[in-house]
Each structure stands twice: as C-alpha cells, then as structure tokens.
Write a protein that holds these residues in place. Structure first.
Motif, mmCIF file in Angstrom:
data_model
loop_
_atom_site.group_PDB
_atom_site.id
_atom_site.type_symbol
_atom_site.label_atom_id
_atom_site.label_comp_id
_atom_site.label_asym_id
_atom_site.label_seq_id
_atom_site.Cartn_x
_atom_site.Cartn_y
_atom_site.Cartn_z
ATOM 1 N N GLN A 172 -7.041 0.006 -3.925
ATOM 2 C CA GLN A 172 -6.405 -0.510 -2.696
ATOM 3 C C GLN A 172 -6.390 -2.040 -2.625
ATOM 4 O OE1 GLN A 172 -5.255 2.916 -2.170
ATOM 5 N NE2 GLN A 172 -4.959 1.867 -0.228
ATOM 6 N N GLU A 173 -6.540 -2.718 -3.770
ATOM 7 C CA GLU A 173 -6.479 -4.184 -3.751
ATOM 8 C C GLU A 173 -5.116 -4.674 -4.214
ATOM 9 O OE1 GLU A 173 -9.785 -6.974 -5.055
ATOM 10 O OE2 GLU A 173 -8.302 -7.343 -6.636
ATOM 11 N N ASN A 223 -3.958 -0.057 -8.947
ATOM 12 C CA ASN A 223 -4.940 0.153 -7.860
ATOM 13 C C ASN A 223 -4.430 1.051 -6.733
ATOM 14 O OD1 ASN A 223 -6.291 -1.858 -9.327
ATOM 15 N ND2 ASN A 223 -5.788 -3.465 -7.860
ATOM 16 N N ARG A 283 -6.239 1.762 4.011
ATOM 17 C CA ARG A 283 -7.273 0.781 3.669
ATOM 18 C C ARG A 283 -6.675 -0.160 2.637
ATOM 19 N NH1 ARG A 283 -10.989 0.965 -0.521
ATOM 20 N NH2 ARG A 283 -10.232 3.036 -1.089
ATOM 21 N N VAL A 284 -6.967 -1.464 2.801
ATOM 22 C CA VAL A 284 -6.370 -2.442 1.881
ATOM 23 C C VAL A 284 -7.235 -3.695 1.801
ATOM 24 C CG1 VAL A 284 -4.941 -3.493 3.699
ATOM 25 C CG2 VAL A 284 -4.231 -3.682 1.298
ATOM 26 N N THR A 285 -7.223 -4.318 0.634
ATOM 27 C CA THR A 285 -7.775 -5.656 0.443
ATOM 28 C C THR A 285 -6.663 -6.501 -0.161
ATOM 29 O OG1 THR A 285 -9.983 -4.764 0.025
ATOM 30 C CG2 THR A 285 -9.563 -7.038 -0.675
ATOM 31 N N ARG A 286 -6.405 -7.664 0.431
ATOM 32 C CA ARG A 286 -5.334 -8.527 -0.084
ATOM 33 C C ARG A 286 -5.939 -9.807 -0.651
ATOM 34 N NH1 ARG A 286 -1.108 -10.459 4.115
ATOM 35 N NH2 ARG A 286 -2.768 -11.940 4.588
ATOM 36 N N GLY A 327 -9.949 -8.533 3.888
ATOM 37 C CA GLY A 327 -10.309 -7.124 3.838
ATOM 38 C C GLY A 327 -11.609 -6.894 3.087
ATOM 39 N N PRO A 328 -11.938 -5.596 2.861
ATOM 40 C CA PRO A 328 -11.101 -4.441 3.193
ATOM 41 C C PRO A 328 -10.978 -4.220 4.706
ATOM 42 C CG PRO A 328 -13.242 -3.734 2.362
ATOM 43 C CD PRO A 328 -13.189 -5.216 2.197
ATOM 44 N N THR A 371 -9.533 -13.908 0.124
ATOM 45 C CA THR A 371 -9.480 -12.443 0.159
ATOM 46 C C THR A 371 -9.555 -11.956 1.592
ATOM 47 O OG1 THR A 371 -10.522 -12.277 -2.015
ATOM 48 C CG2 THR A 371 -10.610 -10.321 -0.629
ATOM 49 N N THR A 406 0.789 -1.248 0.000
ATOM 50 C CA THR A 406 0.000 0.000 0.000
ATOM 51 C C THR A 406 0.812 1.285 0.000
ATOM 52 O OG1 THR A 406 -0.350 0.499 2.379
ATOM 53 C CG2 THR A 406 -1.759 -1.213 1.379
#
Length: 312
Positions: free
Chosen positions: A86-87, A76, A221-224, A182-183, A180, A48
C-alpha cells in the motif's frame, strides 16, 4: 451504451507478470480479434485503486477496437508483489510503466513501435512523466490527471529534464519521514474524526462502492512517499519533452485539490507534441462509473484517439 454481448470479442485475457524494481507486477493481457502483431496500450490505476475498479471496462473497449491492452496493478498494490504494501512512490510507479513497455517488447504479438500508455488520476500524472522519459512510448492518454495543486517553483529547462532522466534511470528515490504521509485511510466519511489521504466525499463514495466489491483486493490504507529528489516529479517540468501524441481529458469541476485546473492547463500549454484537450463533466470520479453515459463518452473519445495515434 455497450452491452456485454458486444464485448464478447475481448473479455478474454491472459494473466501475465513482469519484473519491476525487484518485484513481480501482475495483471492482464487483452488480445484483440485481429491478426498479430497488435498496437498496444499499457494501463494502470490511480491512487490505491486496482485494475478491476472500472479500468477493466476501459480495457475491453480499447481491445474491442483492435488494440491489445496490458492492464496491471502498481507495485505494492492489488495482485502485484512488492513491499511495503500500500505504499505509493511516483518514481517507482513511473518505472513500472517503463518495465511494462519493456515486457511488451518481449512479445512477438505486439507492435513495438506502436505502444501507448494510459493513466487515470494519479497514474495520469505518472503516465505524462513516463511518456517524456521513455522515448519508446508512441502515445499517451490520461483522464483527470493529478498535475498538482500548484505549479513547481521553477520552469522546465533542459538541465532539470536531464536530472529527471537520471533519477528515473536509477537514482535514489527512497523517502524520508518528512516526505512520507501515512499510513492512513485512503478515504473516510469523517474528516474530523478519521482524516484520510483523499478528503472529498465523492472519493469516499466511489472507493467504498467500487473497492468494496468482491475480489478487487482494494484496501482502505495507504502510505504516500514523495522522495526529496533534486528535481520534483512533475508533469509540468516534463511536458515540453513529451514527443508522443498526447490526449488529456480533464474534469470541468474536478473536486480533488491536486487536480488544479490552472496547473493542468499550464501543463497542456507546454506540450510541443501533437495534442488534444477534452473537457468532461462528472468531477473526478464520474468517468469511473460503469455503465454510464459519461463512461461511454470518455471511453469512445479515448478509443478513437488511441486507434488513430497507433495506426499506420
């Protein structure tokens, strides 16, 4: 340390963009004060972070030494395009390195046979795998690479590497709800009340300090996404297939759980290419504070490796 006056030769850069996975990746091209064509280094950020959170300082040092630098935000993130915002997806980020190298191949001022890739933290992992999968890469330098909390369940084989190549070239890398995370916040000072992806307080301190500066475009903020591919995205499985000269700078007391020193060392031991290991203090984030003695030591050792590996 390096004063700003000494860096006048390479604070100049041009804004550039190039396509990757249906989006435009944006960043900077630093041009050294020497005759073209130049050897070049591709650089991008870890989890991020964005390109103005200390990586631009490394780019200046490398450029001052005569190397062109392509420094860009991952798809992103930051100034780059791409959805969902944020992914993180390691395969998509590895393809970003590939597409950055392809972009440099369109430039007449770059030596196409003298391109290195550089990564920090999670992009250190990405760069190692990308170096194995993209034979155009002449050298790879990483600091505090995220090689994993534990080794994969299998050892590297030609068959598994061929599967990595197939996935990289165009395999399905979409995630599932089960793969997955997050977020959620990137960092938090209160793990019991507001858990975050990166848990150590040192992560919170660095991201809030550097990400909180004006104009970084950082978001907490993040989604992995870790796609359920036939073979996992793994530097350990890719390591024996890296042909590029490899430099690994590793934190002696790295507090990040996915930077397990034993896994990082085992990954290094599998390398069959010309290689160099450097231990460094400062934990996971010490190298990202500028100005500092640690930054000077890290950047000068990396600069010397890159200049040497890309010479000739």
């Amino acid at each position: 340390g390096f004063g700003r006056a000494q860096l006048q030769g390479c604070t100049m850069f041009e804004a550039v963009e190039f396509p990757s996975e249906g989006a435009l990746l944006r960043g900077r091209f630093y041009r050294p004060e020497r005759a073209a064509p130049f050897p070049a280094v591709v650089m991008t950020h870890g989890t991020t972070a964005t390109i103005t959170m200390a990586l631009d300082r490394y780019a200046e040092i490398f450029c001052q030494a005569g190397l062109a630098v392509l420094l860009y935000d991952h798809r992103n993130f930051g100034s780059s395009g791409g959805e969902p915002r944020q992914e993180i997806n390691p395969w998509i980020q590895a393809r970003g390195y590939r597409d950055a190298v392809s972009y440099l191949h369109t430039r007449t001022d770059v030596r196409h046979d003298r391109i290195a890739i550089w990564g920090d933290s999670y992009s250190g992992l990405i760069a190692l795998v990308a170096a194995a999968l993209d034979r155009r890469v002449a050298a790879v330098a990483v600091q505090c690479p995220t090689c994993g909390a534990e080794k994969p369940n299998s050892e590297p084989t030609d068959e598994s590497f061929q599967k990595l190549q197939t996935i990289f070239a165009g395999g399905d890398v979409s995630g599932t709800p089960a793969t997955t995370t997050g977020p959620l916040p990137v960092v938090s000072s209160d793990q019991s009340g507001t858990p975050s992806l990166l848990k150590p307080i040192q992560a919170f301190k660095w991201f809030i300090d550097y990400g909180g500066r004006h104009g970084t475009l950082w978001e907490n903020r993040v989604t992995r996404v870790i796609p359920p591919t036939p073979v996992p995205f793994s530097a350990y499985l890719a390591a024996p297939y890296i042909q590029a000269a490899t430099f690994m700078m590793v934190g002696r007391h790295d507090e990040m759980v996915h930077c397990n020193l034993g896994v990082t060392r085992a990954t290094y031991d599998l390398l069959r290419c010309p290689k160099q290991w450097v231990d460094i203090d400062g934990g996971h984030f010490g190298l990202l504070y500028f100005p500092s003695e640690l930054f000077d030591r890290a950047s000068s050792l990396q600069r010397d490796f890159l200049v040497d590996a890309l010479s000739g």
